[in-house]
Scaffold this motif. Structure first.
Motif, PDB file in Angstrom:
ATOM      1  N   UNK A 299       0.831  -1.210   0.000  1.00 22.30           N
ATOM      2  CA  UNK A 299       0.000   0.000   0.000  1.00 22.30           C
ATOM      3  C   UNK A 299       0.866   1.262   0.000  1.00 22.30           C
ATOM      4  N   UNK A 300       1.891   1.276   0.827  1.00 19.87           N
ATOM      5  CA  UNK A 300       2.778   2.433   0.875  1.00 19.87           C
ATOM      6  C   UNK A 300       3.545   2.584  -0.436  1.00 19.87           C
ATOM      7  N   UNK A 301       4.042   1.472  -0.973  1.00 22.01           N
ATOM      8  CA  UNK A 301       4.781   1.510  -2.238  1.00 22.01           C
ATOM      9  C   UNK A 301       3.895   2.022  -3.368  1.00 22.01           C
ATOM     10  N   UNK A 302       2.679   1.538  -3.431  1.00 26.01           N
ATOM     11  CA  UNK A 302       1.747   1.979  -4.476  1.00 26.01           C
ATOM     12  C   UNK A 302       1.436   3.466  -4.327  1.00 26.01           C
ATOM     13  N   UNK A 303       1.248   3.935  -3.102  1.00 27.74           N
ATOM     14  CA  UNK A 303       0.990   5.360  -2.894  1.00 27.74           C
ATOM     15  C   UNK A 303       2.168   6.217  -3.364  1.00 27.74           C
ATOM     16  N   UNK A 304       3.381   5.809  -3.038  1.00 28.12           N
ATOM     17  CA  UNK A 304       4.555   6.564  -3.482  1.00 28.12           C
ATOM     18  C   UNK A 304       4.642   6.558  -5.008  1.00 28.12           C
TER      19      UNK A 304
ATOM     20  N   UNK B 251       3.729 -10.656  -6.148  1.00 28.67           N
ATOM     21  CA  UNK B 251       3.778  -9.704  -5.047  1.00 28.67           C
ATOM     22  C   UNK B 251       2.652  -9.978  -4.051  1.00 28.67           C
ATOM     23  N   UNK B 252       2.735  -9.389  -2.866  1.00 28.64           N
ATOM     24  CA  UNK B 252       1.594  -9.466  -1.947  1.00 28.64           C
ATOM     25  C   UNK B 252       0.346  -8.912  -2.624  1.00 28.64           C
ATOM     26  N   UNK B 253      -0.845  -9.334  -2.183  1.00 29.10           N
ATOM     27  CA  UNK B 253      -2.096  -8.880  -2.817  1.00 29.10           C
ATOM     28  C   UNK B 253      -2.191  -7.356  -2.888  1.00 29.10           C
ATOM     29  N   UNK B 254      -2.693  -6.882  -4.004  1.00 33.78           N
ATOM     30  CA  UNK B 254      -2.852  -5.445  -4.211  1.00 33.78           C
ATOM     31  C   UNK B 254      -4.231  -5.001  -3.745  1.00 33.78           C
ATOM     32  N   UNK B 255      -4.300  -3.784  -3.274  1.00 30.73           N
ATOM     33  CA  UNK B 255      -5.549  -3.204  -2.789  1.00 30.73           C
ATOM     34  C   UNK B 255      -6.252  -2.535  -3.984  1.00 30.73           C
ATOM     35  N   UNK B 256      -7.271  -3.208  -4.520  1.00 31.85           N
ATOM     36  CA  UNK B 256      -7.926  -2.701  -5.721  1.00 31.85           C
ATOM     37  C   UNK B 256      -8.643  -1.380  -5.466  1.00 31.85           C
TER      38      UNK B 256
END
Length: 273
Positions: free
Chosen positions: A150-155, A189-194
């Motif tokens: 979640x943090x990686x996707x936000x960045x 990767x770990x599950x992504x938050x759709x």
């Protein structure tokens, strides 16, 4: 509908094929394309990534840029009666080194007709790392640093937003490259938050409108076994069409045989009501 492949590479790409541009262009002509954008990776600041071997594969050396532009101008002239060739680059958002990109555009803006502007790199503890090199590299150097997907996707999407703002300042047409590239290794990767992806993508729409930036509807994810999905979701494409945001199909071809792949998928989406 104009049949246009807006994102392609050449023998100047050191992580692609050494086939000459002519092979790419002649495949495009055979497939009935009317416009073809050549958008190669330019040079990067020395030491942008710590791995020297990888660095040498990411973009052409700076001294080759003149040769690249001259070659594409010659191709443009050679095929002018058969297909429209557009001279471009795939620029990278270089966090903290916008000066490098500004200097490149200032030097070559007189021949540069359009730009794909992409996010391939994110900063970590000891430098910049690719989001699309290998899944192990991403896990070890980016996921471990940011602590969660979640943090990686936000960045990543923070950088996409900054990229759109920079692209809007360019004097030539610009499109944001493969918006969902962070999903390249999604199966490993770990599950992504759709819901997170939905929210972050929706935030981009007014930003694209305000900055006059188009969207590279990049289909390369279909070819990647760790992804097997387009890099721009169907709902987002349709929303862009509704908002009159420029959307352009991009094969992201790194080999001649990849030109035009999945065009029918794209055509069906943008043509549907």
């Amino acid at each position: 509908m104009l049949k246009w492949d807006g994102h392609t590479h050449t023998q100047f790409c050191y992580h692609g094929s050494d086939a000459p541009i002519e092979q790419y262009v002649e495949r495009a002509i055979a497939l009935g394309f009317q416009r073809y954008s050549v958008t190669e990776h330019p040079s990067l600041p020395i030491g942008w990534v710590n791995d020297r071997k990888l660095f040498d594969e990411l973009g052409m050396p700076e001294h080759e840029l003149e040769q690249y532009f001259q070659y594409v101008m010659n191709i443009k002239k050679k095929y002018e009666k058969e297909i429209e060739i557009v001279i471009g680059l795939e620029l990278d958002y270089l966090h903290g080194r916008q000066d490098y990109t500004d200097q490149l555009v200032a030097k070559w803006g007189h021949v540069l007709e359009e730009v794909i502007y992409s996010v391939h790199y994110l900063p970590a503890a000891d430098g910049n790392y690719c989001v699309d090199f290998t899944s192990d590299d991403l896990k070890q150097n980016l996921l471990a640093y940011y602590g969660s997907m979640e943090k990686l996707v936000d960045v990543y999407f923070d950088h996409i937003e900054l990229t759109i703002q920079q692209a809007g300042k360019l004097p030539m047409n610009a499109r944001i490259g493969h918006i969902n590239l962070i999903r390249k290794f999604q199966k490993q990767l770990p599950p992504l938050n759709e819901a997170q992806f939905q929210a972050r993508l929706e935030r981009l729409l007014p930003l694209l409108q305000t900055n006059g930036v188009g969207v590279d509807v990049n289909v390369a994810g279909f070819r990647v076994t760790s992804c097997e999905q387009e890099y721009v979701p169907e709902w987002f494409i349709k929303k862009c069409v509704q908002l009159d945001l420029p959307v352009v199909y991009g094969s992201d071809a790194h080999k001649p045989e990849q030109v035009g792949l999945f065009w029918d998928w794209y055509e069906q989406i943008v043509s549907s009501k």
